[in-house]
Write a protein that holds these residues in place. Structure first.
Motif, mmCIF file in Angstrom:
data_model
loop_
_atom_site.group_PDB
_atom_site.id
_atom_site.type_symbol
_atom_site.label_atom_id
_atom_site.label_comp_id
_atom_site.label_asym_id
_atom_site.label_seq_id
_atom_site.Cartn_x
_atom_site.Cartn_y
_atom_site.Cartn_z
ATOM 1 N N UNK A 154 0.360 -1.111 -0.422
ATOM 2 C CA UNK A 154 -0.181 0.005 -0.043
ATOM 3 C C UNK A 154 0.964 1.180 0.336
ATOM 4 N N UNK A 155 0.484 2.466 -0.175
ATOM 5 C CA UNK A 155 0.763 3.916 -1.001
ATOM 6 C C UNK A 155 0.264 4.558 -0.049
ATOM 7 N N UNK A 156 1.407 5.727 0.251
ATOM 8 C CA UNK A 156 0.596 6.709 1.468
ATOM 9 C C UNK A 156 -0.411 7.479 0.421
ATOM 10 N N UNK A 157 -1.685 7.292 1.167
ATOM 11 C CA UNK A 157 -2.644 7.886 0.642
ATOM 12 C C UNK A 157 -3.356 9.400 0.308
ATOM 13 N N UNK A 158 -3.398 9.764 -0.640
ATOM 14 C CA UNK A 158 -3.820 11.024 -1.119
ATOM 15 C C UNK A 158 -4.980 11.740 -0.690
ATOM 16 N N UNK A 159 -5.221 12.785 0.391
ATOM 17 C CA UNK A 159 -6.759 13.831 0.489
ATOM 18 C C UNK A 159 -6.832 15.012 -0.805
ATOM 19 N N UNK A 160 -7.506 14.343 -2.177
ATOM 20 C CA UNK A 160 -7.776 15.280 -2.978
ATOM 21 C C UNK A 160 -8.834 16.251 -2.870
ATOM 22 N N UNK A 161 -8.446 17.560 -2.563
ATOM 23 C CA UNK A 161 -9.414 18.458 -3.103
ATOM 24 C C UNK A 161 -9.857 19.885 -3.737
ATOM 25 N N UNK A 162 -10.855 19.539 -4.495
ATOM 26 C CA UNK A 162 -11.171 20.778 -5.890
ATOM 27 C C UNK A 162 -12.552 21.593 -5.608
ATOM 28 N N UNK A 163 -12.084 23.117 -5.791
ATOM 29 C CA UNK A 163 -13.115 24.199 -5.720
ATOM 30 C C UNK A 163 -13.367 24.695 -6.629
ATOM 31 N N UNK A 164 -14.641 24.434 -7.313
ATOM 32 C CA UNK A 164 -14.927 25.110 -8.507
ATOM 33 C C UNK A 164 -14.364 24.273 -9.639
ATOM 34 N N UNK A 165 -14.063 23.143 -9.197
ATOM 35 C CA UNK A 165 -12.929 22.441 -10.046
ATOM 36 C C UNK A 165 -14.158 21.534 -11.983
ATOM 37 N N UNK A 166 -12.201 22.137 -12.454
ATOM 38 C CA UNK A 166 -12.874 21.782 -14.149
ATOM 39 C C UNK A 166 -12.933 20.491 -14.437
ATOM 40 N N UNK A 167 -12.772 19.733 -15.429
ATOM 41 C CA UNK A 167 -13.397 17.841 -15.519
ATOM 42 C C UNK A 167 -11.357 17.645 -15.271
ATOM 43 N N UNK A 168 -11.575 16.511 -15.382
ATOM 44 C CA UNK A 168 -10.514 15.582 -15.040
ATOM 45 C C UNK A 168 -11.159 14.200 -16.239
ATOM 46 N N UNK A 169 -9.398 14.498 -17.140
ATOM 47 C CA UNK A 169 -10.588 13.370 -18.061
ATOM 48 C C UNK A 169 -9.592 12.035 -17.663
ATOM 49 N N UNK A 170 -9.856 10.954 -18.685
ATOM 50 C CA UNK A 170 -9.899 9.686 -18.377
ATOM 51 C C UNK A 170 -7.831 9.413 -18.382
ATOM 52 N N UNK A 171 -7.376 8.545 -17.164
ATOM 53 C CA UNK A 171 -6.185 8.022 -17.164
ATOM 54 C C UNK A 171 -6.461 6.831 -16.504
ATOM 55 N N UNK A 172 -5.306 6.810 -15.973
ATOM 56 C CA UNK A 172 -4.768 5.349 -15.089
ATOM 57 C C UNK A 172 -4.240 6.151 -14.267
#
Length: 258
Positions: A64-82
């Motif tokens: 397991x790798x360290x967890x990441x907390x991701x917060x966005x405000x009025x965020x744009x789209x996140x395109x397809x990715x792996x």
């Protein structure tokens, strides 16, 4: 070239089945069948995310790798990715990985859903590549036959190794699993005589993938929901949103990873 590949029809999208309560035991089989599953009604916390990984992968869970907390405000789209990255740090004099280029499963937990928008979507990348055999054979040949620097576009980022990570977008593991990569970090190898062609095909790849996104089925993650993905098989993204949205992300490697 148009945003939509000629000959590519809808059908690569995945609507992950949802399981909760006593049905959580079905999650491993559903993940193997669909490539993605949503675990509903989990507590919103890091412990729950780690326990979800153990529940789904069981004895196959290796790292397991360290967890990441991701917060966005009025965020744009996140395109397809792996999810794929290679970050190494020094902790008390010991070289330590914070990310691994061969993370084969991703767990995304919704901590706070957006008030508006922010719906998720998932694509079966293996089926997409298979479909390119008729829709765009040249692009398929590029993805399977050409080496690229997987993180070359991010050169200079702290923690990213200076040695280029050379690979192809489509490869196979020693256990026979197909890996289908999708990253914005890919770039031509240094002094590659085919650099101009590789750059053009990377752009063609991006246009093709972005063109598929509007037709993919959407689904919403509510507080505590955990989206589980086979990171070798599926790409994921989300729509833009208004207000604040937070997710916690855990990437792992199983015993079947490279």
């Amino acid at each position: 070239m148009s945003d939509q590949l000629p000959g590519v029809t809808p059908g690569y999208g995945i609507e992950p089945p949802r399981v909760a309560g006593e049905e959580l035991g079905k999650a491993p089989a559903l993940l193997a069948e669909y490539g993605a599953v949503v675990l509903s009604a989990h507590a919103a916390g890091g412990d729950a995310l780690t326990l979800a990984a153990a529940r789904v992968l069981g004895a196959r869970l290796r790292e397991l790798y360290p967890q990441r907390l991701r917060t966005s405000r009025d965020g744009g789209p996140v395109h397809l990715h792996a999810d794929s990255f290679d970050v190494r740090v020094d902790v008390g004099g010991v070289p330590t990985r914070r990310r691994h280029p061969d993370e084969d499963h991703v767990f995304v937990q919704c901590v706070r859903p957006a008030p508006s928008g922010g719906h998720s979507f998932v694509l079966d990348a293996g089926r997409f590549v298979d479909g390119l055999a008729t829709a765009d054979p040249e692009l398929r040949a590029f993805l399977t036959d050409f080496d690229v620097d997987l993180y070359g576009a991010w050169a200079g980022l702290r923690g990213l190794p200076a040695t280029p990570s050379v690979g192809r977008h489509v490869e196979w593991t020693r256990t026979g699993r197909r890996v289908v990569r999708r990253t914005d970090g890919a770039a031509p190898l240094h002094r590659d005589p085919d650099a101009a062609y590789v750059t053009a095909m990377l752009e063609r790849f991006t246009v093709a993938v972005h063109g598929l996104e509007p037709a993919l089925p959407r689904f919403r993650l509510d507080t505590g929901d955990v989206l589980v993905l086979d990171n070798y098989r599926c790409w994921h993204g989300r729509d833009g949103h208004e207000g604040e949205r937070s997710v916690r992300i855990l990437t792992v490697r199983s015993s079947e990873a490279r």
